[in-house]
Motif scaffolding. Structure first.
Motif, mmCIF file in Angstrom:
data_model
loop_
_atom_site.group_PDB
_atom_site.id
_atom_site.type_symbol
_atom_site.label_atom_id
_atom_site.label_comp_id
_atom_site.label_asym_id
_atom_site.label_seq_id
_atom_site.Cartn_x
_atom_site.Cartn_y
_atom_site.Cartn_z
ATOM 1 N N TYR A 56 0.858 -1.193 0.000
ATOM 2 C CA TYR A 56 0.000 0.000 0.000
ATOM 3 C C TYR A 56 0.886 1.232 0.000
ATOM 4 O O TYR A 56 2.096 1.147 0.281
ATOM 5 N N GLU A 57 0.297 2.359 -0.312
ATOM 6 C CA GLU A 57 1.001 3.639 -0.207
ATOM 7 C C GLU A 57 -0.020 4.711 0.152
ATOM 8 O O GLU A 57 -1.070 4.817 -0.489
ATOM 9 N N ASP A 58 0.267 5.447 1.179
ATOM 10 C CA ASP A 58 -0.547 6.575 1.674
ATOM 11 C C ASP A 58 -1.864 6.139 2.317
ATOM 12 O O ASP A 58 -2.280 6.710 3.316
ATOM 13 N N ASP A 59 -2.541 5.155 1.735
ATOM 14 C CA ASP A 59 -3.889 4.799 2.201
ATOM 15 C C ASP A 59 -4.060 3.280 2.075
ATOM 16 O O ASP A 59 -3.740 2.709 1.020
ATOM 17 N N LEU A 60 -4.593 2.657 3.107
ATOM 18 C CA LEU A 60 -4.797 1.201 3.045
ATOM 19 C C LEU A 60 -5.795 0.799 1.965
ATOM 20 O O LEU A 60 -5.828 -0.358 1.551
ATOM 21 N N ASP A 61 -6.596 1.758 1.504
ATOM 22 C CA ASP A 61 -7.531 1.443 0.419
ATOM 23 C C ASP A 61 -6.808 1.063 -0.868
ATOM 24 O O ASP A 61 -7.419 0.499 -1.785
ATOM 25 N N THR A 62 -5.506 1.362 -0.969
ATOM 26 C CA THR A 62 -4.757 0.999 -2.173
ATOM 27 C C THR A 62 -4.362 -0.478 -2.173
ATOM 28 O O THR A 62 -3.852 -0.980 -3.175
ATOM 29 N N MET A 63 -4.563 -1.173 -1.063
ATOM 30 C CA MET A 63 -4.221 -2.601 -0.988
ATOM 31 C C MET A 63 -5.177 -3.409 -1.870
ATOM 32 O O MET A 63 -6.384 -3.178 -1.843
ATOM 33 N N LEU A 64 -4.656 -4.349 -2.622
ATOM 34 C CA LEU A 64 -5.516 -5.183 -3.466
ATOM 35 C C LEU A 64 -6.464 -6.008 -2.596
ATOM 36 O O LEU A 64 -6.079 -6.472 -1.514
ATOM 37 N N PRO A 65 -7.710 -6.219 -3.048
ATOM 38 C CA PRO A 65 -8.711 -6.904 -2.212
ATOM 39 C C PRO A 65 -8.288 -8.306 -1.772
ATOM 40 O O PRO A 65 -8.634 -8.747 -0.675
ATOM 41 N N GLY A 66 -7.545 -8.994 -2.634
ATOM 42 C CA GLY A 66 -7.099 -10.337 -2.254
ATOM 43 C C GLY A 66 -6.294 -10.327 -0.971
ATOM 44 O O GLY A 66 -6.414 -11.224 -0.127
ATOM 45 N N TYR A 67 -5.450 -9.307 -0.808
ATOM 46 C CA TYR A 67 -4.639 -9.195 0.409
ATOM 47 C C TYR A 67 -5.418 -8.616 1.575
ATOM 48 O O TYR A 67 -5.154 -8.934 2.734
#
Lengths: 305, 111
Positions: A56-67
């Protein structure tokens, strides 16, 4: 005579090593290569098996859903509603990797090392899997799969062509869409590599997506599941891999050895921060809206160097 | 050997609304536990009350007795400390209609 002396010394050294291993109640059930990198007995804690968190970068929302679905592994006594704690092979405890109760959900635990020599390594473990015992049924097709992966990359001086990132993936596909398939599968492809954030430093790719699994030739195997969801039997697994050539050398599960001549790993270009990476992953997947549990009694990772 | 302690992330970046709970966690080896809840985004609506639940089997849950307010602003942290529980632990909460909180739930366990 001079030519025989080193061999005799070597034979004696190996005989002593094997005698010591076989007299050790903790290690005797493993067949480690000469150097033991780690020996994980989960009565001694988590032993470095942590949650695989996505990039991720800056925001956890950038993490891919699988992870994003992953949670922390736990120490379990395999406690069941009907019979109490089942326990492990040599202690009360096992490592437990649990999915969420959502069809197709997955969870992954990872152990992160680097290597100091590109040679053979061996991954051995005693494992079992079960669905959450929420129904009074056999439930033998509720767990989709359990499996393991390595995440490897050559050294920074190894040169083009021999420093790729290589990710062996193998899973025991227990069931899919309710069909009891019971076979080993492997993966050659990951998903697209996706930039994360805006700094051009982080990428992510979900290498455990449901797509792209291939049947291992001759890889059907019926494991001991037992007769209700709360009866558990431990299963032995051994995977051999050569870091020098980045090829798999062998897969053994209980009494079966599998031909890996048709096997290959996920291979992608080297990444700029992963030199000499030696990661090990364990995962579980559920086929229905019920938690799937991968339990691991003990793990021995060894190398020949 | 030092006694085991572990930090587990049992919910990360989960948007909680209505009836919500963390995934079950086995902690029978631990003598003490602390649940921390951090709001990763500005909560919406009335601040919810959370409580700790225990279970005989990880499937049937009942209140342990500890209650605590969830955080009322982004990056605020609230917590609950426990010293007497069995094996299974989770934290649960109920939100008013329209209320929500995106949470990071951290569980500290110590033998």
């Amino acid at each position: 005579m001079n030519n025989q002396a080193p061999n005799q010394t070597g034979d004696l050294t190996e005989a002593m090593r094997l005698a010591l291993l076989r007299a050790d109640p903790a290690l005797s059930r493993f067949d480690p290569l000469p150097r033991i990198l780690s020996f994980d007995n989960f009565a001694r804690g988590h032993c470095g098996w942590s949650q695989l968190v996505g990039n991720y970068e800056d925001d956890l929302d950038t993490m891919l859903p699988g992870y994003a679905q992953h949670t922390s592994a736990m120490l379990s006594t395999l406690a069941h509603w009907d019979a109490g704690s089942h326990g492990g092979m040599g202690s009360s405890y096992a490592l437990k990797i649990a999915t969420r109760p959502v069809a197709g959900a997955r969870n992954v635990a990872i152990k992160r090392h680097t290597f100091r020599n590109r040679g053979p390594i061996r991954f051995e473990m005693y494992f079992t899997f079960k669905p959450e015992a929420s129904t009074l049924k056999l439930s033998e097709t509720d767990v989709r799969s359990v499996g393991f992966l390595f995440d490897l990359q050559g050294g920074d001086q190894d040169g083009d062509g021999s420093n790729d990132r290589v990710m062996p993936h193998l899973r025991f596909l227990n069931a899919l869409d309710g069909q009891h398939l019971q076979k080993w599968q492997y993966k050659r492809e990951t998903e697209n590599i996706i930039p994360i954030g805006t700094d051009n430093k982080t990428i992510s790719h979900y290498h455990l997506s449901p797509e792209g699994w291939l049947d291992l030739p001759g890889g059907s195997q019926r494991l001991c599941y037992n007769e209700i969801p709360t009866k558990v039997n431990w299963t032995y697994l051994c995977f051999d891999f050569d870091l020098a050539t980045m090829t798999a050398l062998g897969l053994r599960c209980n009494d079966r050895s599998f031909d890996l001549s048709g096997y290959d790993s996920i291979r992608i270009p080297a990444m700029k921060n992963l030199w000499c990476m030696l990661n090990f992953g364990l995962f579980a997947e559920t086929d229905i809206a019920k938690r799937a549990f991968l339990y691991v009694d003990s793990i021995c990772i060894s190398g020949d160097f | 050997m030092l006694p085991e302690n572990i930090t587990a992330i049992v919910s990360r970046n989960e948007r909680w609304c209505g009836e919500a709970a963390s995934e079950p966690y086995e902690a029978g080896w631990a003598r003490e536990a602390v649940f921390f809840v951090r709001a990763l985004k500005q909560p919406i609506g009335a601040t919810a009350t959370a409580w700790v639940e225990i279970s005989p089997d990880g499937m049937h849950w009942l209140r342990e007795g500890t209650e605590f307010a969830l955080p009322d602003e982004r990056d605020a942290v609230t917590m609950a400390r426990l010293a007497h529980f069995g094996n299974w632990l989770r934290v649960a909460a109920r939100f008013d209609d329209g209320a929500e909180c995106t949470v990071l739930v951290t569980l500290h366990l110590k033998a």
